[in-house]
Write an enzyme that holds these catalytic residues in place. Structure first.
Site, PDB file in Angstrom:
ATOM      1  N   LYS A  47       0.834  -1.218   0.000  1.00 53.53           N
ATOM      2  CA  LYS A  47       0.000   0.000   0.000  1.00 53.53           C
ATOM      3  C   LYS A  47       0.868   1.267   0.000  1.00 53.53           C
ATOM      4  CE  LYS A  47      -2.103  -1.254   3.816  1.00 53.53           C
ATOM      5  NZ  LYS A  47      -1.395  -2.543   4.055  1.00 53.53           N
ATOM      6  N   ARG A  96      -9.606   0.380   8.612  1.00 49.76           N
ATOM      7  CA  ARG A  96      -9.130  -0.978   8.898  1.00 49.76           C
ATOM      8  C   ARG A  96     -10.175  -1.781   9.655  1.00 49.76           C
ATOM      9  NH1 ARG A  96      -3.188   0.210   8.792  1.00 49.76           N
ATOM     10  NH2 ARG A  96      -2.034  -1.710   9.096  1.00 49.76           N
ATOM     11  N   ARG A 113      11.904  -5.416   4.469  1.00 48.64           N
ATOM     12  CA  ARG A 113      11.421  -4.020   4.427  1.00 48.64           C
ATOM     13  C   ARG A 113      12.321  -3.105   5.241  1.00 48.64           C
ATOM     14  NH1 ARG A 113       5.302  -1.986   5.345  1.00 48.64           N
ATOM     15  NH2 ARG A 113       5.388  -3.034   7.358  1.00 48.64           N
ATOM     16  N   ARG A 146      11.282  -1.550  10.982  1.00 50.76           N
ATOM     17  CA  ARG A 146      10.171  -1.277  11.897  1.00 50.76           C
ATOM     18  C   ARG A 146      10.098  -2.335  12.991  1.00 50.76           C
ATOM     19  NH1 ARG A 146       4.848   0.109   8.405  1.00 50.76           N
ATOM     20  NH2 ARG A 146       3.915  -1.090  10.103  1.00 50.76           N
ATOM     21  N   ARG A 194      -0.202  -9.476  12.967  1.00 52.21           N
ATOM     22  CA  ARG A 194      -0.841  -8.417  12.162  1.00 52.21           C
ATOM     23  C   ARG A 194      -1.652  -9.026  11.019  1.00 52.21           C
ATOM     24  NH1 ARG A 194       4.124  -5.110  10.621  1.00 52.21           N
ATOM     25  NH2 ARG A 194       2.680  -3.776   9.487  1.00 52.21           N
TER      26      ARG A 194
HETATM   27  P1  ADP Z   1       2.214  -1.834   3.203  1.00 51.42           P
HETATM   28  O1  ADP Z   1       2.222  -0.326   3.123  1.00 51.42           O
HETATM   29  O2  ADP Z   1       1.012  -2.444   2.536  1.00 51.42           O
HETATM   30  O3  ADP Z   1       2.427  -2.351   4.591  1.00 51.42           O
HETATM   31  P2  ADP Z   1       4.765  -1.648   1.779  1.00 51.42           P
HETATM   32  O4  ADP Z   1       4.435  -0.766   0.619  1.00 51.42           O
HETATM   33  O5  ADP Z   1       5.585  -1.045   2.873  1.00 51.42           O
HETATM   34  O6  ADP Z   1       3.447  -2.363   2.368  1.00 51.42           O
HETATM   35  O7  ADP Z   1       5.513  -2.937   1.191  1.00 51.42           O
HETATM   36  C1  ADP Z   1       5.988  -3.964   2.065  1.00 51.42           C
HETATM   37  C2  ADP Z   1       7.358  -4.432   1.586  1.00 51.42           C
HETATM   38  O8  ADP Z   1       7.225  -5.121   0.348  1.00 51.42           O
HETATM   39  C3  ADP Z   1       8.354  -3.294   1.342  1.00 51.42           C
HETATM   40  O9  ADP Z   1       9.637  -3.758   1.684  1.00 51.42           O
HETATM   41  C4  ADP Z   1       8.208  -3.035  -0.166  1.00 51.42           C
HETATM   42  O10 ADP Z   1       9.399  -2.472  -0.735  1.00 51.42           O
HETATM   43  C5  ADP Z   1       7.957  -4.434  -0.690  1.00 51.42           C
HETATM   44  N1  ADP Z   1       7.085  -4.475  -1.871  1.00 51.42           N
HETATM   45  C6  ADP Z   1       6.024  -3.683  -2.160  1.00 51.42           C
HETATM   46  N2  ADP Z   1       5.447  -4.046  -3.322  1.00 51.42           N
HETATM   47  C7  ADP Z   1       6.164  -5.114  -3.781  1.00 51.42           C
HETATM   48  C8  ADP Z   1       6.091  -5.952  -4.949  1.00 51.42           C
HETATM   49  N3  ADP Z   1       5.127  -5.775  -5.872  1.00 51.42           N
HETATM   50  N4  ADP Z   1       6.994  -6.954  -5.073  1.00 51.42           N
HETATM   51  C9  ADP Z   1       7.963  -7.147  -4.142  1.00 51.42           C
HETATM   52  N5  ADP Z   1       8.099  -6.398  -3.041  1.00 51.42           N
HETATM   53  C10 ADP Z   1       7.219  -5.387  -2.854  1.00 51.42           C
HETATM   54  P1  AMP Z   2       0.807   0.423   8.911  1.00 51.91           P
HETATM   55  O1  AMP Z   2       1.908   1.421   8.842  1.00 51.91           O
HETATM   56  O2  AMP Z   2      -0.359   0.776   8.060  1.00 51.91           O
HETATM   57  O3  AMP Z   2       1.286  -0.996   8.707  1.00 51.91           O
HETATM   58  O4  AMP Z   2       0.249   0.496  10.420  1.00 51.91           O
HETATM   59  C1  AMP Z   2       1.095   0.184  11.512  1.00 51.91           C
HETATM   60  C2  AMP Z   2       0.271   0.046  12.789  1.00 51.91           C
HETATM   61  O5  AMP Z   2      -0.399   1.282  13.075  1.00 51.91           O
HETATM   62  C3  AMP Z   2      -0.863  -0.998  12.743  1.00 51.91           C
HETATM   63  O6  AMP Z   2      -0.393  -2.311  13.036  1.00 51.91           O
HETATM   64  C4  AMP Z   2      -1.788  -0.459  13.835  1.00 51.91           C
HETATM   65  O7  AMP Z   2      -1.281  -0.722  15.132  1.00 51.91           O
HETATM   66  C5  AMP Z   2      -1.684   1.052  13.618  1.00 51.91           C
HETATM   67  N1  AMP Z   2      -2.691   1.559  12.648  1.00 51.91           N
HETATM   68  C6  AMP Z   2      -2.434   2.180  11.467  1.00 51.91           C
HETATM   69  N2  AMP Z   2      -3.580   2.510  10.851  1.00 51.91           N
HETATM   70  C7  AMP Z   2      -4.579   2.072  11.649  1.00 51.91           C
HETATM   71  C8  AMP Z   2      -6.008   2.085  11.555  1.00 51.91           C
HETATM   72  N3  AMP Z   2      -6.627   2.632  10.496  1.00 51.91           N
HETATM   73  N4  AMP Z   2      -6.709   1.541  12.563  1.00 51.91           N
HETATM   74  C9  AMP Z   2      -6.117   0.998  13.636  1.00 51.91           C
HETATM   75  N5  AMP Z   2      -4.786   0.934  13.788  1.00 51.91           N
HETATM   76  C10 AMP Z   2      -4.020   1.467  12.805  1.00 51.91           C
END
Ligand code: ADP
Ligand code: AMP
Length: 212
Positions: A13, A88, A123, A156, A167
């Site tokens: 995302k 969420r 990541r 993270r 998660r």
């Molecule tokens: P989210 O915001 O949904 O938690 P991220 O955008 O941070 O996910 O992506 C999670 C991890 O996967 C990051 O290390 C990112 O660089 C990697 N990633 C994202 N999209 C892809 C893809 N299409 N293929 C491989 N790795 C990806």
């Molecule tokens: P993210 O960066 O989107 O992976 O979110 C990291 C953490 O933030 C999640 O595991 C939750 O603890 C909290 N969080 C982020 N967005 C929300 C949401 N919309 N509702 C509840 N918790 C959230």
């Protein structure tokens, strides 16, 4: 154009939001980034959210709704916005509807749990601007340094394998139901997230009608 990016943690995302910001010239709103910033700044919100986030649990709906309602009311959201990581829960989605926040497209980025667990170990995120990288799939130009702001990349705390597994459980128990919710409203668009970052981005642009 108001868009929600839905998907499991690690589905991509944040990565896709960053690309869409450039292509659509609308801001991305990541509640995860806002909460991490609040923790870093030691605000009341940050203090309340920290333990939930460290454990991989959801932060209570009322804390989330306050920050999102304020953010989408800012002038830079007038032509649209991308919500990353929110809503969420069903309660968050219903509250957005009740507040009259109109959503045009809900893009669900679909990736299997097994693939997600692998992605999260690679990541790295910018401790300052929140940009997301992967050591193999999407490395920064200079190892350990953010391309955008030059700050240090970090792992993270909630990307530990056991927290990631929790998660994912939370996603399946509380968030996945939003696909039904938005599906019934005719706004759900599914995209294959198990392809290259560029491929997924092309598909997202197609399903939101921004590209043929
Ligand atoms: P989210 O915001 O949904 O938690 P991220 O955008 O941070 O996910 O992506 C999670 C991890 O996967 C990051 O290390 C990112 O660089 C990697 N990633 C994202 N999209 C892809 C893809 N299409 N293929 C491989 N790795 C990806
Ligand atoms: P993210 O960066 O989107 O992976 O979110 C990291 C953490 O933030 C999640 O595991 C939750 O603890 C909290 N969080 C982020 N967005 C929300 C949401 N919309 N509702 C509840 N918790 C959230």
């Amino acid at each position: 154009m108001n868009i929600i990016l839905l998907g499991a943690p690690g589905a991509g995302k944040g990565t896709q939001a960053e690309l869409l910001v450039k292509k659509l010239s609308i801001p991305a709103i990541s509640t995860g980034n806002m909460l991490r910033e609040a923790i870093a700044n030691g605000t009341e919100l940050g203090k309340k959210a920290k333990q939930f986030m460290d454990e991989g649990a959801l932060v209570p709906d009322e804390l989330i709704l306050g920050i999102v309602a304020d953010r989408v009311a800012q002038p830079d959201c007038q032509n649209g916005f991308i919500l990353d990581g929110v809503p969420r829960t069903l309660a968050q989605a219903e509250a957005l509807e009740d507040k009259g926040v109109v959503i045009d497209h809900v893009v669900s980025i679909e990736v299997d749990d097994a693939e997600i667990e692998g992605r999260m170990t690679g990541r790295r995120v910018c401790g300052s601007c929140g940009a997301s990288y992967h050591i193999v799939a999407n490395p920064p130009k200079t190892e350990g340094v953010c391309d955008h702001c030059g700050k240090e990349l970090i792992i993270r705390k909630d990307d530990k394998p056991e927290t990631v597994r929790h998660r994912l459980e939370v996603y399946h128990a509380s968030t996945e139901v939003l696909k039904d919710f938005y599906g019934k409203l005719g706004r759900l668009r599914l995209v294959n997230g198990s392809q290259s970052i560029e491929g997924a981005n092309e598909d997202i642009l197609k399903v939101i009608g921004a590209k043929e």
